[in-house]
Design a protein around this motif. Structure first.
Motif, PDB file in Angstrom:
ATOM      1  N   THR A 112       0.845  -1.194   0.000  1.00 49.70           N
ATOM      2  CA  THR A 112       0.000   0.000   0.000  1.00 49.70           C
ATOM      3  C   THR A 112       0.876   1.237   0.000  1.00 49.70           C
ATOM      4  OG1 THR A 112      -1.727  -1.177   1.229  1.00 49.70           O
ATOM      5  CG2 THR A 112      -1.841   1.223   1.202  1.00 49.70           C
ATOM      6  N   THR A 113       0.662   2.115  -0.979  1.00 50.24           N
ATOM      7  CA  THR A 113       1.414   3.362  -1.109  1.00 50.24           C
ATOM      8  C   THR A 113       0.433   4.524  -1.171  1.00 50.24           C
ATOM      9  OG1 THR A 113       1.438   3.271  -3.524  1.00 50.24           O
ATOM     10  CG2 THR A 113       3.218   2.127  -2.366  1.00 50.24           C
ATOM     11  N   ALA A 114       1.002   5.721  -1.274  1.00 48.62           N
ATOM     12  CA  ALA A 114       0.151   6.904  -1.387  1.00 48.62           C
ATOM     13  C   ALA A 114      -0.636   6.905  -2.688  1.00 48.62           C
ATOM     14  CB  ALA A 114       1.013   8.169  -1.289  1.00 48.62           C
ATOM     15  N   ALA A 115      -0.115   6.251  -3.713  1.00 48.71           N
ATOM     16  CA  ALA A 115      -0.787   6.210  -5.016  1.00 48.71           C
ATOM     17  C   ALA A 115      -1.873   5.148  -5.073  1.00 48.71           C
ATOM     18  CB  ALA A 115       0.231   5.954  -6.120  1.00 48.71           C
ATOM     19  N   GLY A 116      -1.876   4.192  -4.136  1.00 45.84           N
ATOM     20  CA  GLY A 116      -2.880   3.138  -4.135  1.00 45.84           C
ATOM     21  C   GLY A 116      -2.323   1.833  -3.619  1.00 45.84           C
ATOM     22  N   THR A 117      -3.136   0.805  -3.672  1.00 43.88           N
ATOM     23  CA  THR A 117      -2.751  -0.530  -3.206  1.00 43.88           C
ATOM     24  C   THR A 117      -2.357  -1.371  -4.414  1.00 43.88           C
ATOM     25  OG1 THR A 117      -4.281  -0.376  -1.339  1.00 43.88           O
ATOM     26  CG2 THR A 117      -3.483  -2.566  -1.935  1.00 43.88           C
ATOM     27  N   TYR A 118      -1.179  -2.020  -4.325  1.00 48.57           N
ATOM     28  CA  TYR A 118      -0.640  -2.792  -5.450  1.00 48.57           C
ATOM     29  C   TYR A 118      -0.432  -4.241  -5.028  1.00 48.57           C
ATOM     30  CZ  TYR A 118       0.326   1.665  -7.751  1.00 48.57           C
ATOM     31  OH  TYR A 118       0.212   2.906  -8.343  1.00 48.57           O
ATOM     32  N   ILE A 119      -0.504  -5.119  -6.017  1.00 45.77           N
ATOM     33  CA  ILE A 119      -0.148  -6.516  -5.850  1.00 45.77           C
ATOM     34  C   ILE A 119       1.211  -6.712  -6.510  1.00 45.77           C
ATOM     35  CG2 ILE A 119      -0.834  -8.911  -6.198  1.00 45.77           C
ATOM     36  CD1 ILE A 119      -2.799  -7.342  -4.512  1.00 45.77           C
ATOM     37  N   ILE A 120       2.217  -7.064  -5.726  1.00 45.42           N
ATOM     38  CA  ILE A 120       3.572  -7.256  -6.240  1.00 45.42           C
ATOM     39  C   ILE A 120       3.758  -8.744  -6.554  1.00 45.42           C
ATOM     40  CG2 ILE A 120       6.009  -6.880  -5.831  1.00 45.42           C
ATOM     41  CD1 ILE A 120       4.292  -4.334  -5.904  1.00 45.42           C
ATOM     42  N   ILE A 121       3.966  -9.054  -7.816  1.00 42.73           N
ATOM     43  CA  ILE A 121       4.119 -10.445  -8.255  1.00 42.73           C
ATOM     44  C   ILE A 121       5.597 -10.807  -8.218  1.00 42.73           C
ATOM     45  CG2 ILE A 121       3.642 -12.103 -10.077  1.00 42.73           C
ATOM     46  CD1 ILE A 121       1.155 -10.867  -8.891  1.00 42.73           C
ATOM     47  N   LYS A 122       5.928 -11.868  -7.515  1.00 42.86           N
ATOM     48  CA  LYS A 122       7.307 -12.328  -7.410  1.00 42.86           C
ATOM     49  C   LYS A 122       7.521 -13.550  -8.299  1.00 42.86           C
ATOM     50  CE  LYS A 122       9.390 -12.163  -3.517  1.00 42.86           C
ATOM     51  NZ  LYS A 122       9.829 -12.442  -2.134  1.00 42.86           N
ATOM     52  N   GLY A 123       8.771 -13.882  -8.536  1.00 42.63           N
ATOM     53  CA  GLY A 123       9.105 -15.033  -9.351  1.00 42.63           C
ATOM     54  C   GLY A 123       9.437 -14.648 -10.779  1.00 42.63           C
ATOM     55  N   TYR A 124       9.945 -15.606 -11.552  1.00 38.13           N
ATOM     56  CA  TYR A 124      10.308 -15.355 -12.938  1.00 38.13           C
ATOM     57  C   TYR A 124       9.052 -15.301 -13.807  1.00 38.13           C
ATOM     58  CZ  TYR A 124      15.001 -16.498 -11.342  1.00 38.13           C
ATOM     59  OH  TYR A 124      16.187 -16.518 -10.656  1.00 38.13           O
ATOM     60  N   SER A 125       9.033 -14.347 -14.726  1.00 38.03           N
ATOM     61  CA  SER A 125       7.879 -14.193 -15.605  1.00 38.03           C
ATOM     62  C   SER A 125       7.704 -15.395 -16.529  1.00 38.03           C
ATOM     63  CB  SER A 125       8.024 -12.915 -16.441  1.00 38.03           C
ATOM     64  OG  SER A 125       9.215 -12.971 -17.229  1.00 38.03           O
ATOM     65  N   ALA A 126       8.798 -16.081 -16.845  1.00 34.92           N
ATOM     66  CA  ALA A 126       8.704 -17.238 -17.735  1.00 34.92           C
ATOM     67  C   ALA A 126       7.940 -18.388 -17.090  1.00 34.92           C
ATOM     68  CB  ALA A 126      10.100 -17.696 -18.145  1.00 34.92           C
ATOM     69  N   ARG A 128       5.320 -17.930 -15.134  1.00 34.46           N
ATOM     70  CA  ARG A 128       3.943 -17.515 -14.890  1.00 34.46           C
ATOM     71  C   ARG A 128       3.130 -17.654 -16.161  1.00 34.46           C
ATOM     72  NH1 ARG A 128       6.510 -13.008 -12.164  1.00 34.46           N
ATOM     73  NH2 ARG A 128       5.883 -11.632 -13.888  1.00 34.46           N
ATOM     74  N   SER A 129       1.830 -17.443 -15.997  1.00 32.83           N
ATOM     75  CA  SER A 129       0.937 -17.498 -17.142  1.00 32.83           C
ATOM     76  C   SER A 129       1.261 -16.368 -18.108  1.00 32.83           C
ATOM     77  CB  SER A 129      -0.523 -17.383 -16.678  1.00 32.83           C
ATOM     78  OG  SER A 129      -1.391 -17.236 -17.765  1.00 32.83           O
ATOM     79  N   SER A 130       1.004 -16.615 -19.387  1.00 37.20           N
ATOM     80  CA  SER A 130       1.283 -15.587 -20.403  1.00 37.20           C
ATOM     81  C   SER A 130       0.417 -14.355 -20.212  1.00 37.20           C
ATOM     82  CB  SER A 130       1.055 -16.170 -21.799  1.00 37.20           C
ATOM     83  OG  SER A 130      -0.291 -16.636 -21.938  1.00 37.20           O
ATOM     84  N   ALA A 131      -0.706 -14.498 -19.546  1.00 40.47           N
ATOM     85  CA  ALA A 131      -1.590 -13.358 -19.306  1.00 40.47           C
ATOM     86  C   ALA A 131      -1.157 -12.542 -18.091  1.00 40.47           C
ATOM     87  CB  ALA A 131      -3.020 -13.842 -19.113  1.00 40.47           C
ATOM     88  N   LEU A 132      -0.108 -12.989 -17.383  1.00 43.29           N
ATOM     89  CA  LEU A 132       0.336 -12.302 -16.174  1.00 43.29           C
ATOM     90  C   LEU A 132       1.854 -12.147 -16.230  1.00 43.29           C
ATOM     91  CD1 LEU A 132      -0.996 -11.262 -13.523  1.00 43.29           C
ATOM     92  CD2 LEU A 132      -0.282 -13.392 -12.453  1.00 43.29           C
ATOM     93  N   GLN A 133       2.301 -11.192 -17.025  1.00 43.72           N
ATOM     94  CA  GLN A 133       3.734 -10.991 -17.215  1.00 43.72           C
ATOM     95  C   GLN A 133       4.274  -9.790 -16.445  1.00 43.72           C
ATOM     96  OE1 GLN A 133       5.838 -13.127 -18.931  1.00 43.72           O
ATOM     97  NE2 GLN A 133       3.995 -14.394 -18.901  1.00 43.72           N
ATOM     98  N   GLY A 134       3.393  -8.960 -15.905  1.00 46.92           N
ATOM     99  CA  GLY A 134       3.849  -7.795 -15.153  1.00 46.92           C
ATOM    100  C   GLY A 134       4.303  -8.180 -13.765  1.00 46.92           C
ATOM    101  N   THR A 135       4.931  -7.242 -13.090  1.00 43.27           N
ATOM    102  CA  THR A 135       5.397  -7.481 -11.718  1.00 43.27           C
ATOM    103  C   THR A 135       4.636  -6.652 -10.689  1.00 43.27           C
ATOM    104  OG1 THR A 135       7.087  -5.755 -11.986  1.00 43.27           O
ATOM    105  CG2 THR A 135       7.711  -8.046 -12.500  1.00 43.27           C
ATOM    106  N   ARG A 136       3.839  -5.693 -11.146  1.00 39.97           N
ATOM    107  CA  ARG A 136       3.080  -4.855 -10.212  1.00 39.97           C
ATOM    108  C   ARG A 136       1.749  -4.480 -10.847  1.00 39.97           C
ATOM    109  NH1 ARG A 136       4.862   1.090  -8.082  1.00 39.97           N
ATOM    110  NH2 ARG A 136       4.219   1.587 -10.222  1.00 39.97           N
ATOM    111  N   TYR A 137       0.677  -4.741 -10.112  1.00 43.30           N
ATOM    112  CA  TYR A 137      -0.675  -4.447 -10.595  1.00 43.30           C
ATOM    113  C   TYR A 137      -1.449  -3.743  -9.483  1.00 43.30           C
ATOM    114  CZ  TYR A 137       0.172  -7.847 -14.342  1.00 43.30           C
ATOM    115  OH  TYR A 137       0.687  -8.539 -15.416  1.00 43.30           O
ATOM    116  N   LEU A 138      -2.314  -2.837  -9.884  1.00 43.08           N
ATOM    117  CA  LEU A 138      -3.226  -2.244  -8.926  1.00 43.08           C
ATOM    118  C   LEU A 138      -4.179  -3.320  -8.402  1.00 43.08           C
ATOM    119  CD1 LEU A 138      -4.221   1.215 -10.480  1.00 43.08           C
ATOM    120  CD2 LEU A 138      -3.193   0.836  -8.223  1.00 43.08           C
ATOM    121  N   ALA A 139      -4.603  -3.169  -7.151  1.00 39.82           N
ATOM    122  CA  ALA A 139      -5.508  -4.154  -6.569  1.00 39.82           C
ATOM    123  C   ALA A 139      -6.853  -4.188  -7.285  1.00 39.82           C
ATOM    124  CB  ALA A 139      -5.718  -3.859  -5.086  1.00 39.82           C
ATOM    125  N   THR A 140      -7.186  -3.086  -7.980  1.00 39.90           N
ATOM    126  CA  THR A 140      -8.450  -3.032  -8.714  1.00 39.90           C
ATOM    127  C   THR A 140      -8.295  -3.459 -10.172  1.00 39.90           C
ATOM    128  OG1 THR A 140      -8.023  -0.690  -9.176  1.00 39.90           O
ATOM    129  CG2 THR A 140      -9.369  -1.205  -7.244  1.00 39.90           C
TER     130      THR A 140
END
Length: 312
Positions: A112-126, A128-140
């Protein structure tokens, strides 16, 4: 007359007789599919209580009906059946989430930051699913809501589990009504109503505790979802045990069965009271008319008396 001519007349007469007999014994045959036949029976049963009873008797005495009454229905009434079916939705969501983030992504966390709540994805992108390649997403983010990560997604998961639980419990109550001729419409309506309330309470408790737990534990993003799934199953089993021990469903069904009789008695009581009020009102009006007539008569006599007194 030759033999051939005689045979011809005989055949003609026999043919006419046969045709007349067929006309008299003509029968119309209507060929229906199974669906059309069942639709006609349903329409007839709506207006015929005897036909409905006969159909339900046939269903209850069928092979599947006997199996349902003796084997399936008693086991379906166990406290764990409904909650486990409702928890299947949560288990599916958890499996989908784990497949998307991968084993290494289990350590994903909420920040949780001043800009909003984020989900931080850990691990190698390779991994993970192809639809989830980012490392940080807004909770919404729609992907986070779909995967059940973060607080915002718990509401949708709880709603899905509640709907699935209601569908399963309604199906069980409906099948029990169809294949058990001792069940009435009061059993069906009361059973569905009680099961829906229990499912709603279980989902509400699970969502509330899951949200509370998620607000305290942010180190693992998937933990609130897992915690909510476990609480949903436990709350559902607990509510079913309370229902069984205190006979809540049985009391609701009994109340529904006595409702028409109580309603009739209440309407009779109201009708009697209304008639009594009408009689009292009529008596009061008659009494007031008599009193008013006496008052007018007395007033006229007094006025006439004054006039006569002045003249004489």
């Amino acid at each position: 007359m030759s033999a051939e001519l005689a045979a011809t007349f005989f055949n003609v007469g026999y043919g006419q007789t046969l045709a007349q007999s067929m006309d008299k014994n003509q029968v119309d045959v209507l060929v229906l599919t199974q669906g059309q036949y069942m639709s006609i029976l349903q329409d007839k049963a709506r207006n015929s209580a005897a036909l409905e009873f006969s159909l339900r008797k046939m269903l209850s005495q069928s092979t599947f009906g006997q199996y349902w009454q003796k084997e399936f229905s008693p086991n379906a009434g166990e406290p764990w059946v409904g909650p486990v079916a409702q928890g299947a939705n949560d288990a599916l969501a958890i499996t989908k989430t784990l497949n998307a983030i991968g084993i290494a992504g289990i350590g994903s966390y909420i920040k949780t930051t001043a800009a909003g709540t984020y989900i931080i994805i850990k691990g190698y992108s390779a991994r993970r699913s192809s639809a989830l390649q980012g490392t940080r997403y807004l909770a919404t983010h729609p992907k986070m809501l779909q995967l059940g990560l973060g607080m915002k997604s718990l509401q949708g998961i709880a709603k899905g589990g509640f709907m699935l639980g209601v569908v399963v419990s309604t199906g069980i109550e409906l099948m029990d009504f169809m294949f058990n001729d001792e069940k009435t419409m009061y059993d069906l309506v009361g059973g569905i109503g009680v099961e829906a309330v229990k499912g709603g309470l279980g989902a509400l408790v699970a969502y509330g505790l899951g949200a509370f737990f998620g607000g305290m534990v942010t180190t693992v993003a998937v933990l609130p979802l897992v915690f909510m799934a476990v609480v949903a199953v436990g709350a559902g089993i607990g509510l079913n045990v309370l229902d069984r021990d205190y006979k809540i469903k049985s009391n609701v069904i009994a109340a529904l069965k006595t409702l028409p009789e109580n309603t009739a008695q209440g309407l009779y009581y109201i009708d009697t009271k209304v008639q009594s009020w009408q009689d009292e009102l009529r008596n009061v009006i008659e009494q007031k008319k008599v009193e008013m007539g006496r008052a007018i008569d007395t007033g006229v006599k007094d006025w006439l008396c004054r006039i006569s007194c002045r003249r004489y």
